[in-house]
Design a protein around this motif. Structure first.
Motif, PDB file in Angstrom:
ATOM      1  N   GLU A 167      45.224  31.626  53.548  1.00  0.00           N
ATOM      2  CA  GLU A 167      44.399  32.378  52.682  1.00  0.00           C
ATOM      3  C   GLU A 167      43.510  32.729  53.797  1.00  0.00           C
ATOM      4  O   GLU A 167      43.207  34.175  54.182  1.00  0.00           O
ATOM      5  N   LYS A 168      43.095  31.910  54.875  1.00  0.00           N
ATOM      6  CA  LYS A 168      42.495  32.617  56.404  1.00  0.00           C
ATOM      7  C   LYS A 168      43.549  33.887  56.771  1.00  0.00           C
ATOM      8  O   LYS A 168      43.220  34.776  57.437  1.00  0.00           O
ATOM      9  N   ALA A 169      44.340  33.618  56.942  1.00  0.00           N
ATOM     10  CA  ALA A 169      45.926  33.933  57.521  1.00  0.00           C
ATOM     11  C   ALA A 169      45.804  35.199  57.087  1.00  0.00           C
ATOM     12  O   ALA A 169      46.516  36.736  57.294  1.00  0.00           O
ATOM     13  N   PHE A 170      45.946  35.842  54.918  1.00  0.00           N
ATOM     14  CA  PHE A 170      46.738  37.006  54.304  1.00  0.00           C
ATOM     15  C   PHE A 170      44.705  37.650  54.444  1.00  0.00           C
ATOM     16  O   PHE A 170      45.294  38.476  53.735  1.00  0.00           O
ATOM     17  N   LEU A 171      43.787  36.825  54.668  1.00  0.00           N
ATOM     18  CA  LEU A 171      42.415  37.667  54.490  1.00  0.00           C
ATOM     19  C   LEU A 171      42.258  39.323  54.815  1.00  0.00           C
ATOM     20  O   LEU A 171      41.846  40.737  54.298  1.00  0.00           O
ATOM     21  N   PRO A 172      42.914  39.112  56.428  1.00  0.00           N
ATOM     22  CA  PRO A 172      43.206  40.662  57.078  1.00  0.00           C
ATOM     23  C   PRO A 172      44.108  41.426  56.513  1.00  0.00           C
ATOM     24  O   PRO A 172      43.638  42.493  56.222  1.00  0.00           O
ATOM     25  N   LEU A 173      45.006  41.263  55.108  1.00  0.00           N
ATOM     26  CA  LEU A 173      45.835  41.949  54.982  1.00  0.00           C
ATOM     27  C   LEU A 173      44.792  42.573  53.502  1.00  0.00           C
ATOM     28  O   LEU A 173      45.160  43.068  52.993  1.00  0.00           O
ATOM     29  N   PHE A 174      44.558  41.288  53.318  1.00  0.00           N
ATOM     30  CA  PHE A 174      43.564  41.751  51.581  1.00  0.00           C
ATOM     31  C   PHE A 174      42.710  42.788  51.635  1.00  0.00           C
ATOM     32  O   PHE A 174      42.862  43.184  50.886  1.00  0.00           O
ATOM     33  N   ASP A 175      41.861  42.717  52.748  1.00  0.00           N
ATOM     34  CA  ASP A 175      41.162  43.293  52.754  1.00  0.00           C
ATOM     35  C   ASP A 175      41.517  44.086  53.166  1.00  0.00           C
ATOM     36  O   ASP A 175      40.281  45.704  53.226  1.00  0.00           O
ATOM     37  N   LEU A 176      42.977  44.915  54.414  1.00  0.00           N
ATOM     38  CA  LEU A 176      43.331  46.264  54.649  1.00  0.00           C
ATOM     39  C   LEU A 176      43.314  46.682  52.835  1.00  0.00           C
ATOM     40  O   LEU A 176      43.200  47.519  53.596  1.00  0.00           O
ATOM     41  N   LEU A 177      44.035  46.267  52.867  1.00  0.00           N
ATOM     42  CA  LEU A 177      44.277  46.354  51.541  1.00  0.00           C
ATOM     43  C   LEU A 177      43.573  47.230  50.193  1.00  0.00           C
ATOM     44  O   LEU A 177      43.650  48.317  50.113  1.00  0.00           O
ATOM     45  N   SER A 178      42.697  46.432  50.364  1.00  0.00           N
ATOM     46  CA  SER A 178      41.759  46.896  49.100  1.00  0.00           C
ATOM     47  C   SER A 178      40.853  48.559  49.533  1.00  0.00           C
ATOM     48  O   SER A 178      40.117  48.872  49.377  1.00  0.00           O
ATOM     49  N   TRP A 179      41.617  49.266  51.063  1.00  0.00           N
ATOM     50  CA  TRP A 179      40.690  49.907  51.186  1.00  0.00           C
ATOM     51  C   TRP A 179      41.618  51.232  50.526  1.00  0.00           C
ATOM     52  O   TRP A 179      41.134  52.093  50.254  1.00  0.00           O
ATOM     53  N   ILE A 180      42.481  50.628  50.382  1.00  0.00           N
ATOM     54  CA  ILE A 180      43.991  52.248  49.572  1.00  0.00           C
ATOM     55  C   ILE A 180      42.523  52.275  48.280  1.00  0.00           C
ATOM     56  O   ILE A 180      42.307  51.253  47.409  1.00  0.00           O
ATOM     57  N   PRO A 181      43.201  53.563  48.674  1.00  0.00           N
ATOM     58  CA  PRO A 181      42.077  54.201  47.226  1.00  0.00           C
ATOM     59  C   PRO A 181      42.971  54.014  46.265  1.00  0.00           C
ATOM     60  O   PRO A 181      44.642  53.340  46.386  1.00  0.00           O
ATOM     61  N   LEU A 182      42.501  53.693  44.514  1.00  0.00           N
ATOM     62  CA  LEU A 182      43.189  53.320  43.858  1.00  0.00           C
ATOM     63  C   LEU A 182      43.575  51.538  43.730  1.00  0.00           C
ATOM     64  O   LEU A 182      43.002  50.712  43.325  1.00  0.00           O
TER      65      LEU A 182
END
Length: 277
Positions: free
Chosen positions: A237-252
């Motif tokens: 999870e610690k490795a994936f969190l930056p990716l999840f947080d980055l994707l969360s900025w994408i509209p919709l």
């Protein structure tokens, strides 16, 4: 950040841990002892002829089972399994979804040594033989009824049932976390997903009832009743969190419930550092 129940155990629980191993051992012993094996094979034959015999009329019923044994069905099933992990209310709370997805990945990683070890043991003990469609007659082959459909209706080595093992692990993971209408649907889906291989003749019933469970039960025991899999999940999870947080900025896309944990982390960081831009 709001605290939510972890998707795996954070403590050692020795009684259920040992119990699930004992159940798996007893199942295995019932299959390898001569008298037990004959009983399983008798049941296997009854189940196979009862299920495979329903294809005798052909038509839409047989066509359904032909499509149910294709790669396209397996891909559809994988998407449905994923939906249970990335959308709330089916099983997990919205703040659990990211850990749930990573947790299932950890569960699959935990499965690998168990599956490989058991498969090699089955080969050494000569337990993994041809599927019922290659040994029993009469057999109705889906590939003969529908030559244009690439249906799986036979296997050179059918034990244990890998397809069934993954489904049992997925359902076990869901029901350990929550018992709800969503997990009831998941249970029905698991049965429906396992049946096609038995109807078509690619697996014996014992490939699922023994092979699938003998692998799935110890994996679930270590996942649900020890902190080991939670530790693996947290590292992943610690490795994936930056990716999840980055994707969360994408509209919709970022508005999906799956990213609720990312938004909460961002809000918590803003509250902890009010002077930061």
């Amino acid at each position: 950040m709001t605290r939510t129940r972890p998707v795996f155990s954070d403590t050692w629980q020795f009684l259920p841990l040992i119990t699930l191993h004992l159940v798996a051992l007893l199942l295995f012993l019932s299959f390898i002892l001569p008298a037990g094996f004959e009983l399983w094979r008798a049941l296997d034959r009854q189940v196979f002829f009862a299920l495979n015999g329903t294809l005798s009329e052909g038509g839409d019923w047989a066509l359904f089972w032909a499509w149910a044994n294709t790669r396209e069905k397996d891909l559809t099933l994988a998407v449905i399994m994923l939906l249970f992990l990335v959308f709330p209310r089916l099983c997990f709370h919205r703040l659990q979804l990211q850990q749930a997805l990573v947790g299932f990945l950890a569960l699959m990683l935990l499965l690998l040594p168990f599956r490989y070890g058991f498969y090699e043991l089955a080969k050494v003990m000569d337990l993994t033989g041809p599927s019922p469609s290659r040994e029993l007659t009469p057999t109705i082959l889906l590939t003969e009824l529908f030559p244009h459909i690439d249906a799986k209706d036979s296997a050179g080595r059918s034990f244990p049932g890998d397809h069934a093992t993954v489904m049992l692990l997925w359902f076990g993971f869901l029901i350990w976390n929550r018992r709800s209408f969503g997990t009831l649907l998941a249970g029905i889906l698991t049965v429906v997903a396992i049946l096609p291989r038995m109807v078509g003749g690619a697996h014996w019933f014992s490939d699922v009832a023994v092979g699938g469970l003998v692998v799935a039960l110890p994996v679930l025991a270590w996942a649900c009743y020890t902190p080991i899999t939670l530790w693996i999940t947290q590292k992943l999870e610690k490795a994936f969190l930056p990716l999840f947080d980055l994707l969360s900025w994408i509209p919709l896309l970022g508005r999906l419930p799956f990213f609720a944990a990312s938004h909460e982390r961002r809000q918590q960081k803003a509250e902890a550092n009010p002077s930061s831009p």
